[in-house]
Design an enzyme around this catalytic site. Sequence first.
Site, mmCIF file in Angstrom:
data_model
loop_
_atom_site.group_PDB
_atom_site.id
_atom_site.type_symbol
_atom_site.label_atom_id
_atom_site.label_comp_id
_atom_site.label_asym_id
_atom_site.label_seq_id
_atom_site.Cartn_x
_atom_site.Cartn_y
_atom_site.Cartn_z
ATOM 1 N N SER A 43 0.880 -1.176 0.000
ATOM 2 C CA SER A 43 0.000 0.000 0.000
ATOM 3 C C SER A 43 0.911 1.219 0.000
ATOM 4 O O SER A 43 2.055 1.151 0.483
ATOM 5 C CB SER A 43 -0.850 0.009 1.276
ATOM 6 O OG SER A 43 -1.435 1.285 1.480
ATOM 7 N N TYR B 2 -1.505 -0.761 10.380
ATOM 8 C CA TYR B 2 -1.639 -1.066 8.948
ATOM 9 C C TYR B 2 -0.411 -0.553 8.197
ATOM 10 O O TYR B 2 0.201 -1.274 7.400
ATOM 11 C CB TYR B 2 -2.923 -0.407 8.415
ATOM 12 C CG TYR B 2 -3.205 -0.694 6.958
ATOM 13 C CD1 TYR B 2 -3.892 -1.844 6.578
ATOM 14 C CD2 TYR B 2 -2.800 0.191 5.950
ATOM 15 C CE1 TYR B 2 -4.158 -2.115 5.246
ATOM 16 C CE2 TYR B 2 -3.064 -0.065 4.623
ATOM 17 C CZ TYR B 2 -3.749 -1.221 4.271
ATOM 18 O OH TYR B 2 -4.005 -1.481 2.942
HETATM 19 N N1 NAP Z 1 -8.715 -0.911 -1.052
HETATM 20 C C1 NAP Z 1 -7.636 -0.132 -1.027
HETATM 21 O O1 NAP Z 1 -7.710 1.092 -1.194
HETATM 22 C C2 NAP Z 1 -6.294 -0.740 -0.820
HETATM 23 C C3 NAP Z 1 -5.168 0.070 -0.993
HETATM 24 C C4 NAP Z 1 -3.908 -0.450 -0.814
HETATM 25 C C5 NAP Z 1 -3.769 -1.777 -0.480
HETATM 26 N N2 NAP Z 1 -4.872 -2.540 -0.310
HETATM 27 C C6 NAP Z 1 -4.662 -3.945 0.059
HETATM 28 O O2 NAP Z 1 -5.357 -4.779 -0.822
HETATM 29 C C7 NAP Z 1 -5.683 -5.998 -0.142
HETATM 30 C C8 NAP Z 1 -7.161 -6.307 -0.327
HETATM 31 O O3 NAP Z 1 -7.930 -5.307 0.324
HETATM 32 P P1 NAP Z 1 -9.380 -4.886 -0.138
HETATM 33 O O4 NAP Z 1 -9.394 -3.423 -0.189
HETATM 34 O O5 NAP Z 1 -9.784 -5.654 -1.331
HETATM 35 O O6 NAP Z 1 -10.241 -5.285 1.149
HETATM 36 P P2 NAP Z 1 -11.375 -6.369 1.389
HETATM 37 O O7 NAP Z 1 -12.429 -6.288 0.337
HETATM 38 O O8 NAP Z 1 -11.777 -6.185 2.811
HETATM 39 O O9 NAP Z 1 -10.619 -7.746 1.205
HETATM 40 C C9 NAP Z 1 -9.767 -8.280 2.156
HETATM 41 C C10 NAP Z 1 -9.636 -9.751 1.834
HETATM 42 O O10 NAP Z 1 -8.690 -10.331 2.735
HETATM 43 C C11 NAP Z 1 -9.206 -11.542 3.191
HETATM 44 N N3 NAP Z 1 -8.693 -11.860 4.512
HETATM 45 C C12 NAP Z 1 -8.657 -11.072 5.621
HETATM 46 N N4 NAP Z 1 -8.131 -11.749 6.652
HETATM 47 C C13 NAP Z 1 -7.828 -12.978 6.183
HETATM 48 C C14 NAP Z 1 -7.254 -14.143 6.771
HETATM 49 N N5 NAP Z 1 -6.902 -14.174 8.068
HETATM 50 N N6 NAP Z 1 -7.081 -15.231 6.004
HETATM 51 C C15 NAP Z 1 -7.437 -15.234 4.694
HETATM 52 N N7 NAP Z 1 -7.981 -14.159 4.080
HETATM 53 C C16 NAP Z 1 -8.170 -13.062 4.833
HETATM 54 C C17 NAP Z 1 -10.717 -11.390 3.202
HETATM 55 O O11 NAP Z 1 -11.325 -12.658 2.986
HETATM 56 P P3 NAP Z 1 -12.102 -13.509 4.107
HETATM 57 O O12 NAP Z 1 -12.711 -12.540 5.066
HETATM 58 O O13 NAP Z 1 -13.102 -14.289 3.313
HETATM 59 O O14 NAP Z 1 -11.043 -14.387 4.693
HETATM 60 C C18 NAP Z 1 -10.945 -10.502 1.996
HETATM 61 O O15 NAP Z 1 -11.151 -11.284 0.839
HETATM 62 C C19 NAP Z 1 -5.276 -5.801 1.318
HETATM 63 O O16 NAP Z 1 -4.005 -6.360 1.543
HETATM 64 C C20 NAP Z 1 -5.204 -4.295 1.439
HETATM 65 O O17 NAP Z 1 -4.334 -3.888 2.469
HETATM 66 C C21 NAP Z 1 -6.141 -2.069 -0.471
#
Ligand code: NAP
Length: 254
Positions: free
Chosen positions: A145, A158
């Site tokens: 990120s 985070y």
């Molecule tokens: N959205 C943004 O603006 C943004 C920006 C920079 C980086 N990111 C990164 O992108 C990634 C995805 O984020 P997102 O925005 O798509 O959020 P999200 O929709 O909340 O997705 C998070 C995913 O992580 C999984 N997860 C969480 N804890 C877990 C565990 N213990 N074991 C296995 N799976 C787990 C969840 O699946 P389950 O609950 O089904 O396990 C879910 O599919 C993250 O690493 C986040 O830090 C996001």
Amino acid sequence: MPAFSLANQIAIVTGASSGLGAHFARVLAEAGAKVALLARRKRLAEEIAAEIDAQGGHAIAFAADVTDRDSLHQALHDIEEQIGIPDILVNNAGAHAGDMALDLKPEDWDAVLETNLKGAWLLTQQLAQHWVEKQHPGVVINIASILGIGVSPGVMPYAVSKAGLIQMTKALALEWARYGIRVNALAPGYFPTDLNKDFFATPAGQAVVKRIPMRRLGALEDLDGPLLLLASPASAYMTGSVITVDGGHLVATL
Ligand SMILES: NC(=O)c1ccc[n+]([C@@H]2O[C@H](COP(=O)([O-])OP(=O)(O)OC[C@H]3O[C@@H](n4cnc5c(N)ncnc54)[C@H](OP(=O)(O)O)[C@@H]3O)[C@@H](O)[C@H]2O)c1
């Protein structure tokens, strides 16, 4: 064959039950990869896998918790049995705890670090051990990120976890280049998903968007090119790299 073709490749995407992970699974499948979707909410991941299959791709969902070494071991075993040895690993599973540092509970710190940093490490190590043992090349893409590079209030664990993931990317790239394993990171700016969509609906969230030089949040499709670059042989001479995809957010005027 297009430069970004992933024909005959097998990819794992963690956290593929929603948001960026579900999107990455679709994009890798469209490029020709067979995709293993890992998540705790297996039912959601199964729905996405079914969607991919219906579009002519190949995907299977597996239940796994990235904080649980045994569940990862089982998932990896099942993937290798049902699809084959993976070529690409996208460490995307992530969690966030929003509180100012003075009020943060130790358990929130643990949950974020265990998921975002140790979780990525646990699966990467297990898979890399297979790759080295079988003399199989591999590609790891860590989803970091821009908060692993810059900071903002209320996101301390985070930001720490993502900075750690970036350093892990570089350290593993250094150790594993000799085995033909490339390790790179994508550092997205802000993309609306379950992780943050409530925040971006608030005036404070809208104010953040105004500070992005491109004056908009990212669209999931903005990540497709960078993801496919890192997943494919188009990046054969890249390892230890961190690619930011943020509409210029990190270079915003002070
Ligand atoms: N959205 C943004 O603006 C943004 C920006 C920079 C980086 N990111 C990164 O992108 C990634 C995805 O984020 P997102 O925005 O798509 O959020 P999200 O929709 O909340 O997705 C998070 C995913 O992580 C999984 N997860 C969480 N804890 C877990 C565990 N213990 N074991 C296995 N799976 C787990 C969840 O699946 P389950 O609950 O089904 O396990 C879910 O599919 C993250 O690493 C986040 O830090 C996001």
